[in-house]
Design a protein around this motif. Structure first.
Motif, PDB file in Angstrom:
ATOM      1  N   UNK A   1      -0.500   0.406   3.493  1.00  0.00           N
ATOM      2  CA  UNK A   1       0.128  -0.262   4.631  1.00  0.00           C
ATOM      3  C   UNK A   1       1.586  -0.527   4.279  1.00  0.00           C
ATOM      4  N   UNK A   2       2.505  -0.085   5.149  1.00  0.00           N
ATOM      5  CA  UNK A   2       3.926  -0.350   4.935  1.00  0.00           C
ATOM      6  C   UNK A   2       4.497  -1.083   6.135  1.00  0.00           C
ATOM      7  N   UNK A   3       5.461  -1.924   5.865  1.00  0.00           N
ATOM      8  CA  UNK A   3       6.181  -2.641   6.909  1.00  0.00           C
ATOM      9  C   UNK A   3       7.665  -2.408   6.643  1.00  0.00           C
ATOM     10  N   UNK A   4       8.333  -1.718   7.585  1.00  0.00           N
ATOM     11  CA  UNK A   4       9.744  -1.361   7.400  1.00  0.00           C
ATOM     12  C   UNK A   4      10.519  -1.675   8.674  1.00  0.00           C
ATOM     13  N   UNK A   5      10.785  -2.953   8.959  1.00  0.00           N
ATOM     14  CA  UNK A   5      11.497  -3.306  10.185  1.00  0.00           C
ATOM     15  C   UNK A   5      12.915  -2.744  10.189  1.00  0.00           C
ATOM     16  N   UNK A   6      13.449  -2.491  11.378  1.00  0.00           N
ATOM     17  CA  UNK A   6      14.804  -1.950  11.502  1.00  0.00           C
ATOM     18  C   UNK A   6      15.820  -2.884  10.867  1.00  0.00           C
ATOM     19  N   UNK A   7      15.601  -4.186  10.969  1.00  0.00           N
ATOM     20  CA  UNK A   7      16.414  -5.194  10.292  1.00  0.00           C
ATOM     21  C   UNK A   7      15.469  -6.269   9.783  1.00  0.00           C
ATOM     22  N   UNK A   8      15.940  -7.050   8.820  1.00  0.00           N
ATOM     23  CA  UNK A   8      15.085  -8.080   8.220  1.00  0.00           C
ATOM     24  C   UNK A   8      14.509  -8.992   9.298  1.00  0.00           C
ATOM     25  N   UNK A   9      13.230  -9.352   9.124  1.00  0.00           N
ATOM     26  CA  UNK A   9      12.522 -10.128  10.140  1.00  0.00           C
ATOM     27  C   UNK A   9      11.895 -11.363   9.488  1.00  0.00           C
ATOM     28  N   UNK A  10      12.058 -12.531  10.120  1.00  0.00           N
ATOM     29  CA  UNK A  10      11.591 -13.784   9.511  1.00  0.00           C
ATOM     30  C   UNK A  10      10.073 -13.904   9.603  1.00  0.00           C
ATOM     31  N   UNK A  11       9.529 -14.768   8.747  1.00  0.00           N
ATOM     32  CA  UNK A  11       8.093 -15.027   8.794  1.00  0.00           C
ATOM     33  C   UNK A  11       7.688 -15.609  10.151  1.00  0.00           C
ATOM     34  N   UNK A  12       8.561 -16.413  10.735  1.00  0.00           N
ATOM     35  CA  UNK A  12       8.271 -17.002  12.048  1.00  0.00           C
ATOM     36  C   UNK A  12       8.177 -15.902  13.109  1.00  0.00           C
ATOM     37  N   UNK A  13       9.093 -14.933  13.063  1.00  0.00           N
ATOM     38  CA  UNK A  13       9.064 -13.831  14.030  1.00  0.00           C
ATOM     39  C   UNK A  13       7.814 -12.978  13.850  1.00  0.00           C
ATOM     40  N   UNK A  14       7.414 -12.746  12.602  1.00  0.00           N
ATOM     41  CA  UNK A  14       6.190 -11.985  12.345  1.00  0.00           C
ATOM     42  C   UNK A  14       4.975 -12.698  12.931  1.00  0.00           C
TER      43      UNK A  14
ATOM     44  N   UNK B   1      12.623 -17.579   5.354  1.00  0.00           N
ATOM     45  CA  UNK B   1      12.393 -16.336   4.620  1.00  0.00           C
ATOM     46  C   UNK B   1      12.365 -15.155   5.586  1.00  0.00           C
ATOM     47  N   UNK B   2      13.095 -14.113   5.230  1.00  0.00           N
ATOM     48  CA  UNK B   2      13.082 -12.864   5.996  1.00  0.00           C
ATOM     49  C   UNK B   2      12.478 -11.751   5.139  1.00  0.00           C
ATOM     50  N   UNK B   3      11.676 -10.913   5.761  1.00  0.00           N
ATOM     51  CA  UNK B   3      11.064  -9.773   5.069  1.00  0.00           C
ATOM     52  C   UNK B   3      11.875  -8.519   5.380  1.00  0.00           C
ATOM     53  N   UNK B   4      12.328  -7.834   4.337  1.00  0.00           N
ATOM     54  CA  UNK B   4      13.076  -6.593   4.519  1.00  0.00           C
ATOM     55  C   UNK B   4      12.163  -5.375   4.394  1.00  0.00           C
ATOM     56  N   UNK B   5      11.159  -5.466   3.538  1.00  0.00           N
ATOM     57  CA  UNK B   5      10.173  -4.386   3.419  1.00  0.00           C
ATOM     58  C   UNK B   5       8.939  -4.911   2.706  1.00  0.00           C
ATOM     59  N   UNK B   6       7.826  -4.259   2.967  1.00  0.00           N
ATOM     60  CA  UNK B   6       6.553  -4.641   2.349  1.00  0.00           C
ATOM     61  C   UNK B   6       5.675  -3.399   2.250  1.00  0.00           C
ATOM     62  N   UNK B   7       5.020  -3.247   1.114  1.00  0.00           N
ATOM     63  CA  UNK B   7       4.096  -2.122   0.930  1.00  0.00           C
ATOM     64  C   UNK B   7       2.865  -2.614   0.181  1.00  0.00           C
ATOM     65  N   UNK B   8       1.691  -2.318   0.732  1.00  0.00           N
ATOM     66  CA  UNK B   8       0.422  -2.711   0.108  1.00  0.00           C
ATOM     67  C   UNK B   8      -0.464  -1.477  -0.007  1.00  0.00           C
ATOM     68  N   UNK B   9      -0.999  -1.222  -1.192  1.00  0.00           N
ATOM     69  CA  UNK B   9      -1.898  -0.083  -1.424  1.00  0.00           C
ATOM     70  C   UNK B   9      -3.218  -0.578  -2.004  1.00  0.00           C
ATOM     71  N   UNK B  10      -4.308   0.010  -1.527  1.00  0.00           N
ATOM     72  CA  UNK B  10      -5.613  -0.281  -2.102  1.00  0.00           C
ATOM     73  C   UNK B  10      -6.286   1.036  -2.476  1.00  0.00           C
ATOM     74  N   UNK B  11      -6.746   1.125  -3.714  1.00  0.00           N
ATOM     75  CA  UNK B  11      -7.458   2.313  -4.192  1.00  0.00           C
ATOM     76  C   UNK B  11      -8.900   1.928  -4.500  1.00  0.00           C
ATOM     77  N   UNK B  12      -9.813   2.557  -3.850  1.00  0.00           N
ATOM     78  CA  UNK B  12     -11.231   2.186  -3.909  1.00  0.00           C
ATOM     79  C   UNK B  12     -11.905   2.594  -5.219  1.00  0.00           C
ATOM     80  N   UNK B  13     -12.727   1.667  -5.757  1.00  0.00           N
ATOM     81  CA  UNK B  13     -13.598   2.028  -6.885  1.00  0.00           C
ATOM     82  C   UNK B  13     -14.903   1.237  -6.838  1.00  0.00           C
ATOM     83  N   UNK B  14     -15.331   0.863  -5.608  1.00  0.00           N
ATOM     84  CA  UNK B  14     -16.628   0.212  -5.489  1.00  0.00           C
ATOM     85  C   UNK B  14     -16.760  -0.792  -4.369  1.00  0.00           C
ATOM     86  N   UNK B  15     -15.668  -1.426  -3.965  1.00  0.00           N
ATOM     87  CA  UNK B  15     -15.747  -2.488  -2.963  1.00  0.00           C
ATOM     88  C   UNK B  15     -16.194  -1.961  -1.603  1.00  0.00           C
ATOM     89  N   UNK B  16     -15.536  -0.929  -1.102  1.00  0.00           N
ATOM     90  CA  UNK B  16     -15.853  -0.392   0.226  1.00  0.00           C
ATOM     91  C   UNK B  16     -17.255   0.204   0.243  1.00  0.00           C
TER      92      UNK B  16
END
Length: 310
Positions: A277-290, A205-220
């Motif tokens: 958090x965003x992950x935007x590698x210049x080219x697709x990157x495998x899970x092993x490389x990550x 598996x190669x990752x081409x892009x990833x984006x994760x957002x968290x919006x607070x409403x009590x946890x932090x």
């Protein structure tokens, strides 16, 4: 005049009769769609649960088919042990019919669940988050085109926060079945072992892009109260966050990247609104490389990560 009145009454009577017949026919059609369409949907759902290996973990009361939108839904679902599940869902709706597997478009509603009605692992997480009752909703979509898979996930938990995740990946091994991949992902996170994924699928598996957002409403606010932030110097807090970045394999503690990470996290902790958090590698990157980059402590820089606050 009487003849006209008589014709009007006869015409009205026929119209009412036709309307009643049409209404009865419509009711019969709706019933047939619900009955036979629901049976077919349940059969296909059960097939996919069995193929994915999730059948022993997913328990539901019934399958409902909306006759107007043709959306099949599982009602009163528990995931995990039937009597002490990880989660309870009031409804899980599959927004396509016939079920267009392996593409998925799912909405779900987490049933209001007191802490003592769930599994020990879930109870521990709830106590850590400072909640006694779990309630929320979410969605998941996943579309496949050739060897590329685009997915998005959204979760909103009352008194905790909103989590959104989107990814684009490529599957290099054509022998990998999506049901196996999805069940492995679910199992790894449910068991608290996401590090198993690079071991199983590292070169596939190669990752081409990833984006994760968290919006607070009590946890932090519960985990890191403002009193704890204000009681320690900014320098000590930044240093602690830099070493945390190093421990996670993101960046060496004395690097520019660790400083950027620490500053973004501290801004968020002082005013918790949204963290991205965003992950935007210049080219697709495998899970092993990550995984290798994390071991080397350069994951943030070499995968083109960025951490930002609202």
């Amino acid at each position: 005049m009487n003849n006209i009145g008589s014709k009007f009454k006869n015409g009205l009577g026929k119209a009412v009769t036709y309307f009643i017949l049409l209404s009865c026919f419509a009711v019969l059609v709706i019933y047939a769609v619900q009955r036979f369409g629901g049976d077919y949907a349940e059969q296909k759902i059960q097939e996919q649960l069995e193929l994915s290996g999730l059948a022993p973990f997913v328990h539901y009361e019934s399958v409902h088919l909306d006759p107007f939108t043709l959306t099949p839904s599982l009602e009163n679902v528990s995931f995990g042990n039937e009597f002490s599940p990880w989660l309870r869902f009031a409804r899980i709706s599959l927004n396509s019919y016939p079920i267009n597997y392996p593409d998925l478009d799912v909405d779900f509603w987490i049933q209001e669940s007191p802490i003592d009605s769930l599994s020990r692992d879930t109870r521990n997480l709830m106590r850590a988050a400072g909640i006694e009752t779990l309630l929320g909703k979410g969605s998941f979509t996943s579309k496949i085109e050739g060897n590329k898979v685009s997915s998005s996930f959204a979760l909103d938990i009352k008194d905790i926060g909103k989590l959104a995740w989107a990814s684009d990946i490529s599957i290099l091994d054509q022998n990998i079945a999506m049901d196996n991949l999805r069940s492995d992902v679910l199992a790894s996170f449910a068991l608290g072992q996401p590090e198993a994924l690079p071991i199983i699928y590292g070169d596939a598996i190669e990752v081409r892009s990833l984006k994760v957002e968290y919006e607070e409403s009590g946890l932090i606010a519960h985990l890191v109260p403002k009193s704890a932030i204000s009681s320690e110097s900014t320098e000590n807090q930044l240093n602690g966050l830099k070493y945390a970045s190093q421990a996670l394999g993101l960046a060496p503690a004395n690097s520019k990247e660790a400083e950027l990470i620490a500053e973004a996290l501290l801004r968020f902790l002082k005013q918790p609104e949204k963290l991205t958090l965003t992950l935007s590698p210049s080219s697709a990157i495998s899970l092993k490389e990550l995984a290798l980059l994390a071991n080397e402590g350069t994951l943030y820089k070499d995968s083109k990560m960025e951490l930002s606050t609202k």
